[in-house]
Design a protein around this motif. Structure first.
Motif, short mmCIF file in Angstrom:
data_model
loop_
_atom_site.label_atom_id
_atom_site.label_comp_id
_atom_site.label_asym_id
_atom_site.label_seq_id
_atom_site.Cartn_x
_atom_site.Cartn_y
_atom_site.Cartn_z
N ILE A 239 0.86 -1.18 0.00
CA ILE A 239 0.00 0.00 0.00
C ILE A 239 0.90 1.23 0.00
N ASN B 285 4.81 -1.16 2.76
CA ASN B 285 4.84 -0.02 1.86
C ASN B 285 5.73 -0.38 0.67
N TRP C 134 -1.71 -0.75 9.25
CA TRP C 134 -2.93 -0.67 8.45
C TRP C 134 -4.06 -1.29 9.26
N LYS D 103 -8.82 2.37 1.48
CA LYS D 103 -9.77 2.15 2.60
C LYS D 103 -11.21 2.19 2.11
N GLU E 155 -4.10 5.92 0.00
CA GLU E 155 -4.52 5.25 1.23
C GLU E 155 -6.03 5.43 1.45
N ASP F 244 2.59 4.89 0.40
CA ASP F 244 2.54 5.92 1.45
C ASP F 244 2.09 7.24 0.83
N LYS G 150 3.87 -1.79 7.19
CA LYS G 150 2.98 -0.63 7.14
C LYS G 150 1.83 -0.86 8.12
#
Length: 478
Positions: A264, A462, A470, A275, A271, A266, A468
């Motif tokens: 995912i 990342n 999450w 989501k 992001e 940065d 990362k």
């Protein structure tokens, strides 16, 4: 053992190893026409096989054990033909151009064109199927005459099993299993309820069975356990072309392959989109089939060979010492799943069920229908009627393993999504009602499901392959 399995998976098989099957088809049966053996220039055939000389030749995207490009797809079921020529003057059925009923075949009907799928995380997949099968069989065995039982395992619903007063079984309300798993012959032979997690229409119980079959189909390498010790049924002058130990090594190698993960970026905008895509994936109802994760319990992460459900023609329990490997072991290559409170969640986004998401079996122009049902006896009416039911695609790693759908004819996630129908009608109708923003967000989420480089220590990373933080997937586990 794993290193040797790796070597065999990458081996380039030659006639000195026994490659080729001059007098045998890809199922191991004798040729229909012994006057035309599979010798040069008939030693390779892209449609009916042999069609390769290495496992890695097809399972290489993006790493060893992964999927393959469209060009590596196969015509599953076409290996029953001696040598596909499409020459209508060939007088022999399943020799070059005619099926078992004498009907001329085409490239589109001779077999099921299938995209090459990957086996990353294969050990976890097989162990889930074993546990689910065991749980379904326990429910079956507890069903008394005159009673019925709801079949649920790992939170996945497989319908209702009915036992008649005379002890016989009614499986008409069982869903998500192939016909071979629901067949019953009276009170003494109940349905097996086997979960078959491999091949795209659910035809193979485990990695060992897949390996034995693929060796003969694609290379003409005949295993000792499948074809007998000291025999040469394909007439190439070689016996025991791979040993029982060789096949064990290959199965263990595939079982211990690393698992896919997520990357995912940065970037706050991406992001936010990911989501939103996760949430939309849930609200659309996609998780009813693409279940985000299934639980392995009771030491289910200890992979064993021979497996308890290996079919005849594959090493059976009791025929050799059990080989065990802990799939969570730190000595195996990362990335690797981890235990959480005595449960290992396997995030493959599948329910291991068969579903019909096509335009339906009654649509004569159904572009997604397979011409053959490989779970039915070869040559029967049911076999030649084909199938529209396919295993729920495991989405983990899918962004690294295009093309998409069982036939691999879609180059984008969007095209694959929009081809859904049938049992997914409600979900696809909800998709069409989404805003472009939410549609794009689902695509951004799917793009995070990747195959990570071997040795990566995190499962959610990342782009620099560092862990990362999450939030958990917005879906309650069962």
């Amino acid at each position: 053992l794993i290193a040797f399995g790796d070597r065999l998976f990458h081996a380039v098989w030659t006639p000195q190893d026994g490659a080729g099957r001059p007098f045998s088809n890809g199922f191991g049966a004798p040729l229909q026409d012994f006057e035309a053996p599979l010798l040069f220039p008939r030693n390779f055939n892209r449609v009916s096989g042999p069609d390769s000389n290495s496992c890695f030749g097809c399972h290489n995207l993006p790493v060893s054990g992964g999927g393959g490009d469209f060009v590596t797809g196969i015509f599953a079921g076409a290996q029953r033909f001696d040598f596909a020529t499409f020459d209508v003057t060939d007088p022999f059925p399943i020799s070059g151009s005619k099926d078992e009923q004498g009907n001329a075949v085409t490239l589109q009907s001779i077999g099921n064109f299938r995209s090459t799928v990957g086996f990353l995380g294969g050990g976890f997949i097989e162990m889930l199927a074993r546990q689910m099968t065991e749980e379904l069989q326990i429910l079956r065995d507890a069903t008394l005459p005159g009673k019925s039982t709801v079949l649920v395992t790992k939170g996945v619903f497989f319908g209702v099993l009915i036992r008649n007063m005379d002890g016989s079984w009614d499986t008409t309300q069982v869903v998500g299993l192939p016909g071979s798993s629901t067949t019953s012959t009276g009170p003494t032979k109940p349905p097996s309820l086997l979960i078959l997690p491999f091949q795209q229409a659910g035809a193979v119980v485990g990695l060992r069975e897949f390996t034995n079959s693929a060796l003969n189909h694609h290379f003409g390498i005949q295993s000792e356990e499948r074809f007998g010790d000291g025999f040469d049924p394909d007439g190439d002058g070689y016996q025991n072309e791979v040993t029982i130990a060789d096949v064990t090594a290959m199965a263990i190698y595939q079982a211990t392959l690393p698992v896919p993960g997520r990357i995912i970026p940065d970037d706050p905008q991406i992001e936010a989109a990911v989501k939103l895509g996760e949430q939309t994936f849930v609200t659309l109802g996609c998780v009813s089939c693409h279940v985000p994760a299934l639980p392995l319990t009771d030491d289910g992460w200890i992979f064993t060979e021979p497996g308890p459900y290996n079919p005849p023609g594959n090493l059976q329990p009791g025929q050799a010492p059990i080989v065990s490997v802990d799939l969570l072991s730190s000595s195996l290559p990362n990335p690797r799943l981890k235990k959480q409170t005595n449960v290992v969640w396997v995030p493959m986004f599948s329910d291991l069920k068969l579903h019909d998401i096509t335009s339906g079996p009654n649509d004569p122009q159904n572009p997604h229908k397979d011409p053959l049902d490989l779970n039915a006896p070869q040559g029967t009416k049911a076999f030649l009627a084909g199938t529209t039911r396919f295993l729920t695609r495991r989405l983990w790693g899918s962004a690294s393993e295009p093309p998409f759908f069982h036939h691999g004819k879609f180059l984008t996630f969007r095209d694959a999504i929009e081809a859904h129908g049938g049992e997914a009608t409600a979900q696809i109708n909800a998709w069409w009602a989404l805003s472009d923003t939410k549609k794009n967000a689902v695509i951004e989420f799917l793009k995070t499901l990747v195959v990570l480089p071997k040795g990566t220590s995190c499962l959610v990373c990342n782009p620099k392959l560092t862990p990362k933080r999450w939030p958990a997937f917005p879906w309650p586990p069962p």
